[in-house]
Design an enzyme around this catalytic site. Sequence first.
Site, short mmCIF file in Angstrom:
data_model
loop_
_atom_site.label_atom_id
_atom_site.label_comp_id
_atom_site.label_asym_id
_atom_site.label_seq_id
_atom_site.Cartn_x
_atom_site.Cartn_y
_atom_site.Cartn_z
N LYS A 116 -14.24 -21.30 -13.44
CA LYS A 116 -14.51 -22.88 -13.95
C LYS A 116 -15.70 -22.57 -14.18
CE LYS A 116 -11.04 -23.41 -11.09
NZ LYS A 116 -9.55 -24.37 -9.73
N GLU A 200 -20.52 -25.02 -5.01
CA GLU A 200 -20.54 -26.13 -5.81
C GLU A 200 -21.23 -26.86 -4.50
OE1 GLU A 200 -17.97 -27.31 -9.16
OE2 GLU A 200 -17.00 -28.80 -7.62
N HIS A 235 -8.74 -29.86 1.33
CA HIS A 235 -9.12 -30.27 0.03
C HIS A 235 -7.57 -30.41 -0.80
CE1 HIS A 235 -12.90 -29.98 2.14
NE2 HIS A 235 -12.62 -28.56 2.64
N ARG A 292 -2.83 -26.78 -17.29
CA ARG A 292 -1.20 -26.04 -17.31
C ARG A 292 -0.66 -27.79 -16.79
NH1 ARG A 292 -1.97 -27.39 -12.32
NH2 ARG A 292 -3.61 -26.25 -11.26
#
Lengths: 503, 503, 167, 167
Positions: A116, A200, A235, A292
């Site tokens: 990522k 993040e 999440h 995916r």
Amino acid sequence: MFRKILIANRGEIAVRVLRACKEMGIRTVAVFSEVDRKALHTRYADEAYCIGPAPARESYLVIDKIIDAAKRTGAEAIHPGYGFLAENPLFADRCEKEKIKLIGPSAYAMRTMGSKTVARKTVQSAGVPVVPGTVEPITTEAEIVRVAKEIGLPVMLKATAGGGGKGMRLVREESELSSSLRMAKSEAKSAFSDDSVYIEKYIENPRHVEIQLLGDQHGNYVHLCERECSIQRRHQKVVEESPSVIVTPEMRAAMGKVAIEAARAVKYEGAGTCEFLVDSKRNFYFLEMNTRLQVEHPVTEMVTGVDIVKEQIRVAAGEKLSIRQDDVKQTGHAIECRVYAEDPERNFMPCPGVVTSLRVPGGPGVRDDSGMYEGFEIPIYYDPIISKLVAWGKDRTEAIARMKRALAEYVVTGVKTTIPFHIRVMNNRHFISGNFDTDFIDKVFFKEEEARELANEEVALVTAAIQVFTEERKRAVAQQPGEAAGPVSMWKYSTRPGIRKIG
Amino acid sequence: MFRKILIANRGEIAVRVLRACKEMGIRTVAVFSEVDRKALHTRYADEAYCIGPAPARESYLVIDKIIDAAKRTGAEAIHPGYGFLAENPLFADRCEKEKIKLIGPSAYAMRTMGSKTVARKTVQSAGVPVVPGTVEPITTEAEIVRVAKEIGLPVMLKATAGGGGKGMRLVREESELSSSLRMAKSEAKSAFSDDSVYIEKYIENPRHVEIQLLGDQHGNYVHLCERECSIQRRHQKVVEESPSVIVTPEMRAAMGKVAIEAARAVKYEGAGTCEFLVDSKRNFYFLEMNTRLQVEHPVTEMVTGVDIVKEQIRVAAGEKLSIRQDDVKQTGHAIECRVYAEDPERNFMPCPGVVTSLRVPGGPGVRDDSGMYEGFEIPIYYDPIISKLVAWGKDRTEAIARMKRALAEYVVTGVKTTIPFHIRVMNNRHFISGNFDTDFIDKVFFKEEEARELANEEVALVTAAIQVFTEERKRAVAQQPGEAAGPVSMWKYSTRPGIRKIG
Amino acid sequence: MSYVATIGEREVTISVEELGGANYKVAIDGAEHVVDAHQVAGQLWSILYRGASFVVDVTQLPTEEYEVLIQGDCHKFTLMNEQRRAMIRAGGKGSAGKAMLTSPMPGKVVKLLVKVGQEVEAGQGVIVVEAMKMENELKSALAGKVKEIFVGEGEVVESGAKLLLVE
Amino acid sequence: MSYVATIGEREVTISVEELGGANYKVAIDGAEHVVDAHQVAGQLWSILYRGASFVVDVTQLPTEEYEVLIQGDCHKFTLMNEQRRAMIRAGGKGSAGKAMLTSPMPGKVVKLLVKVGQEVEAGQGVIVVEAMKMENELKSALAGKVKEIFVGEGEVVESGAKLLLVE
């Protein structure tokens, strides 16, 4: 076209892919771990091979075993589903080396987007706005504390190889940093065999909107519009829908364009998803690209009429995309509820066990993508998703009404499921009005729903009492000498079998 | 909008209507005969009332009992489903008198269209071509012989009050005329409490194409395009699809226009269907108008996205149609297979009994409208339809492939069903190429399929032998003194319970 | 026959009398009604009660606990007949000042965060159990000393298994 | 253990030997294979056989008849072990020249079309049975005289019930 495809997955997604293959006349090979011998995907395939013990690290995650099964059966292609090896570039490399077509993007695209941190760099350089954070994985406690101070709490820890909420932790207090890092790394290791974690900035009250993409080997791309996945618990997405109530036609076009640019940057092939966070001013930030098939792909299929799995397979076989952007129309509204084997009354504790009875909803506008059956013993080793229920309606109001109706028809006994939770979500006034963000379930919903009284308690008590009464009488009759034992009992699984002890 | 609706029907169609009501937030009342106490519709409704013994003439066909149940429960409207009282103008009259809204057309429209002889006169005078035949019912043997000679054999005998193939007989030989008349009248009497029978010229090799209509109380009409229902067995529809392979856009528009004119002629309200015979030159002839919801309505719902039952209810409540003709689009292709409790290997002999196990297909594009459940004892008193399986695909090829896949997933044990028959139809080259007429099944299909060998016989034999082997061993173990009886048997319904003797 | 149901803190008395034809006269805390109760299959009941139709799934757990599913709501309570309840009342209660931590699910012990003899606070994480790829940190219910640990790291445990005793 | 299956006119011998772990060595008319056979629930089996996966539903009828469903095809045969078969072989056979008409389904006798003593032709309709609103005219299997009628008009009959004897 391929004559035989191996599906390197289990559960509902393996069944989903098997169904697409059957409809295309392609022979299928399932692989299964020792606890999955009787699983739906094992039974449903044309051929099935055991690839080892229950823990995924000894079966579904072992590249050698998957490749061996493919070679033994002569499978020309492998569909990885989601999770397990689906976004593992080593697996993609190996498939290429063995001349077996992996149904998905190239190892290069996986590496770029799968890490990522690299993905963030790549799309940022194409002018796509991204969420502030690190681009390098974090390993030490000292480092995490330093970076967290730099970008400011709250922060989100995420597995570099991650997806599906695994290895993710939100940290609001400095004191939680080190234990959260340990947990995230440990979960990431267990889920992806890779404990890299990055950090993040956490955007408050965001909505999660994603764009479904398709690309072929000839440089053609289409997007199949958006999905809204803001209804999350810890999440992890639990309810998804298409279209999103906050996305305007202009925003849809802009997000679709950006997503296609991101895909083009890595010569993306197959089905993929660009995830965005949308803030309260409808600014969107690239979050990550999933290379995916996604859990929530059915909502897009129901509003666009496109069979995404079949497109994946056709594209992998070298065919051009069967649709152009102009052909893509969102018709009506679709909602997906993920049914987990979890107890919503006990903080969504995983609840493996035996499905003692199962009644599946039917009728108009309802789709059930399930990996369970009556008598199924849900293993403790894998993700607790057991089914996805999708409802389509001509508009959001009808889709919600239909979902409520279908959820009420859906009965699973023997294990706790999230069905009662979903019924409450569908009845929640904020959900109905479309007023929610990714924190809605954890912050608003549970507080509102806590005090809720259950309906029909009297009927519950009366029925249980009558059941006990009839059993006591049956036993009494059976004990009377010289009398017949009464009619044959229709009872099955009358007590809940315990979980088998594993050695 | 109504607050409470009574459903004067049973089985899959009662469940279908109940689902629509639930999604609209309308409270529901089921009525049930004594053998239907545990039936799906009884359980699924909010309230349920017993209306008498099993034979329909003593329960579902007794107007007084239905009206009484509606009054006792305060139901403001009655949905009649199909069959039973659905097209009975006396029931419509009675509802009007009792100020209970019957969801359907007026008694006048029912009388005009319901008496097929009057209907033929009515539409003929509007310029619609009709099939040659009598306009008066036939009662004596002498009369039938005379008329048959007049219009020429072959002829079709049809119940004036009929529908669904009940009370219909094709006669090719003069010698069969009298026995066929007796059978047709007797069946008509039993099914509709009316033994009137009329006669029609039999058109060779016709295709059966029908137009679905909706009308409101404000003079608005739309048609929802056509359904092709040529796959019939003994003149009863078994497979339906939309669109029809032979209908061109021009023909669709022409048939739609004519159908709407026919509806307008009787101020038609609600859902109705104009049936046409189409000859090999694509000329179409009005056959009859069904003034009710049809068995095959789901295929239209799947290609148009319109919920026909909800439209019926809205229109009955005085609302305007929610769609205009321009909004109606056929998207993709849908096929319905009617699942009957009949043995296709024994000339479709009705096969009531207990459903000992049931596994329903799922996944994309599949809809199951069922009236059965595991443990359900299919009564001998009613129509043997137990479920309708519908598959949608982006085109006919995908719809057929999906239907094959879904049929293979659909397992019903304990009773014989038409599922194996449908699998063979879906694999038949004539069906696949769209080359068939209403005689196809009886004339072509069975001849071609007769010699077919079953696949996988070896597996069948081996599995049965292993089952017997394990049972024998279990019994041997149980008989050894001092030993435990082995693991708890998971067997349920291990022998087929006989049909309960009725007094 | 009379039964006592316990729902959280509340107790409700239910009497059942058979009337024949799958009809029962029931009284809940004295209020009488006739119930039409058909057992469809196994634990599945079709109930006509006070003018309404209900589909009810009754699951009996190994103890006298019941989980009853109606329209998506799961009702939990214990239920036993009055004789049996009187018998149990005569027996003792659990000991106080001790807290036995049991596993709330089947899973695998990933990590022990404490040792025998160690002082713990109420709410302190003491053990991590993994099930279905989620790690769950289980916390001590009270402050005290870890008296005994019944499992080791890597061990697979069933739901309800004893993990750890705090005193 | 050895079994004999009869399919129509054909006979097939199947031997079964347990290998453990749900594996069986089977031989069909001598050809040996290893089968992985798991009983999923009741009559439902998951079979891995000669490199392929099958879902098989085995229904045993009250006699030694079996109906086995695989991928929508229904296989019908009788199956019994060799001892039992030898026993039955020792017994007699049905009588010839007689035809017992039995009801092929549960239903209601609507009409008797013949009387005792009446001469009938092969294929002649003799009785009408109604089930599920369809009338079915049942025909005599051979020409002869109606010897006995076992049912009356209006009577409800079970599947397999004796209706009428023609000699």
